[in-house]
Design a protein around this motif. Structure first.
Motif, PDB file in Angstrom:
ATOM      1  N   TRP A 131     -11.571   0.119   1.137  1.00 37.42           N
ATOM      2  CA  TRP A 131     -10.547   1.053   1.613  1.00 37.42           C
ATOM      3  C   TRP A 131      -9.879   0.562   2.889  1.00 37.42           C
ATOM      4  CZ3 TRP A 131     -11.322   3.276   6.404  1.00 37.42           C
ATOM      5  CH2 TRP A 131     -12.616   3.225   6.927  1.00 37.42           C
TER       6      TRP A 131
ATOM      7  N   ASP B 132       0.833  -1.202   0.000  1.00 32.84           N
ATOM      8  CA  ASP B 132       0.000   0.000   0.000  1.00 32.84           C
ATOM      9  C   ASP B 132       0.870   1.255   0.000  1.00 32.84           C
ATOM     10  OD1 ASP B 132      -2.731  -1.216   0.283  1.00 32.84           O
ATOM     11  OD2 ASP B 132      -1.820  -2.025   2.091  1.00 32.84           O
TER      12      ASP B 132
ATOM     13  N   VAL C 189      -6.991   1.932  -3.439  1.00 33.55           N
ATOM     14  CA  VAL C 189      -8.086   2.912  -3.399  1.00 33.55           C
ATOM     15  C   VAL C 189      -7.528   4.321  -3.590  1.00 33.55           C
ATOM     16  CG1 VAL C 189      -9.857   3.951  -1.932  1.00 33.55           C
ATOM     17  CG2 VAL C 189      -9.577   1.465  -1.984  1.00 33.55           C
TER      18      VAL C 189
ATOM     19  N   PRO D 270      -6.022   0.017   0.972  1.00 35.19           N
ATOM     20  CA  PRO D 270      -5.964   1.491   0.985  1.00 35.19           C
ATOM     21  C   PRO D 270      -5.079   2.073  -0.110  1.00 35.19           C
ATOM     22  CG  PRO D 270      -4.710   0.579   2.823  1.00 35.19           C
ATOM     23  CD  PRO D 270      -5.481  -0.554   2.223  1.00 35.19           C
TER      24      PRO D 270
END
Length: 290
Positions: free
Chosen positions: A167, A108, A174, A171
């Motif tokens: 999310w 992420d 997104v 994350p």
């Protein structure tokens, strides 16, 4: 149902856990999934992954930490693993709050960094940064395309629109999608297409192979046909989603071909044709195929 909020790459999976009389796991089965079909198939056929849980009790399953995903279907397999662990934790502690935690991994952080670099290249005219533009684009092609495979696609976005935006579990992805949509809306600049997407970078490099004066120029009828193609494809996607047709939308796009494993013939064909087309028509796929 407590694990319904755990999403893979493009949606949740319904995983059945079977336990024996001693409350030890006898086996797992993916009954149904809204994730990318080719990724789900790779996970279901990987017996080392699917059977690694067998013989473990609720407590042992709940305490699992390091999970090695299936190559080429990492996010799908990690979602299956997290679902098993979460359900086991709920069974042992009745902790329903576990489903509300945000999972943030190095992948992420890498996606957020890649996205931020693309935004910086688009809007920050720093001389030192612009000098390194080519190397940054190569990094995006290697990581975003070949390593993570986290390219935005209709199959991903339609699944999110149906099952919710993950999310909490994805994350970074997104954040990438939000930048791809919000920046053009706010600034009028397609930053994702021009500065981030791996397939876009390859097309941009290939268009330089043939000088502009030697490229064929489509006549008015051909240009009209190409201009209407994006609208036709969008209508097709909407019909598939609303009518719930059993079609894998990844098969009408080239992005799944970047995973290099378990890829359908249609996806590979579109990927190859789109890159050849880019040598004749600059950014041809981005302009007429997406």
């Amino acid at each position: 149902p407590h694990s319904r909020g755990v999403h893979g790459y493009s949606g949740p999976s319904d995983v059945l856990m079977v336990l024996d009389a001693k409350s030890k796991l006898a086996g797992l089965k993916i009954r149904h999934s809204y994730d990318t079909p080719s990724h789900v198939e790779d996970v279901a056929k990987d017996y080392l992954f699917m059977e690694r849980w067998n013989g473990k009790t609720w407590d042992e399953l709940a305490s699992q930490e390091k999970i090695h995903g299936v190559s080429g279907a990492t996010r799908t397999s990690e979602a299956v693993a997290k679902s098993v662990i979460l359900r086991s934790q709920i069974a042992t502690t009745a902790n329903l709050e576990a489903n509300r935690t945000i999972t943030f991994r190095w992948q992420d952080a890498a996606l957020i960094l890649i996205t931020s670099l693309g935004l910086a290249l688009a809007f920050w005219k720093n001389a030192e940064l612009q000098k390194r533009k080519t190397w940054i684009h190569i990094l995006m092609v290697v990581y975003l395309g070949l390593i993570s495979g986290d390219l935005l696609a209709q199959s991903l976005l339609t699944s999110w629109s149906t099952h919710g935006v993950p999310w909490r579990t994805l994350p970074g992805l997104v954040f990438l999608a939000a930048a791809a949509f919000l920046v053009p809306w706010a600034k009028g600049h397609p930053t994702y297409c021009t500065h981030i997407c791996s397939h876009g970078h390859i097309q941009r490099w290939l268009m330089k192979l043939i000088p502009a004066k030697r490229r064929p120029r489509p006549d008015s009828d051909a240009k009209w046909s190409l201009d209407t193609l994006p609208g036709i494809l969008l209508c097709f996607v909407i019909l598939v989603v609303f009518l719930k047709l059993p079609l894998d939308l990844a098969g009408i796009e080239p992005f799944d071909a970047w995973s290099l494993k378990g890829v359908g013939i249609a996806t590979v064909t579109i990927a190859i044709v789109s890159l050849i087309f880019a040598t004749l028509v600059p950014m041809g796929y981005c302009r007429f195929g997406s």
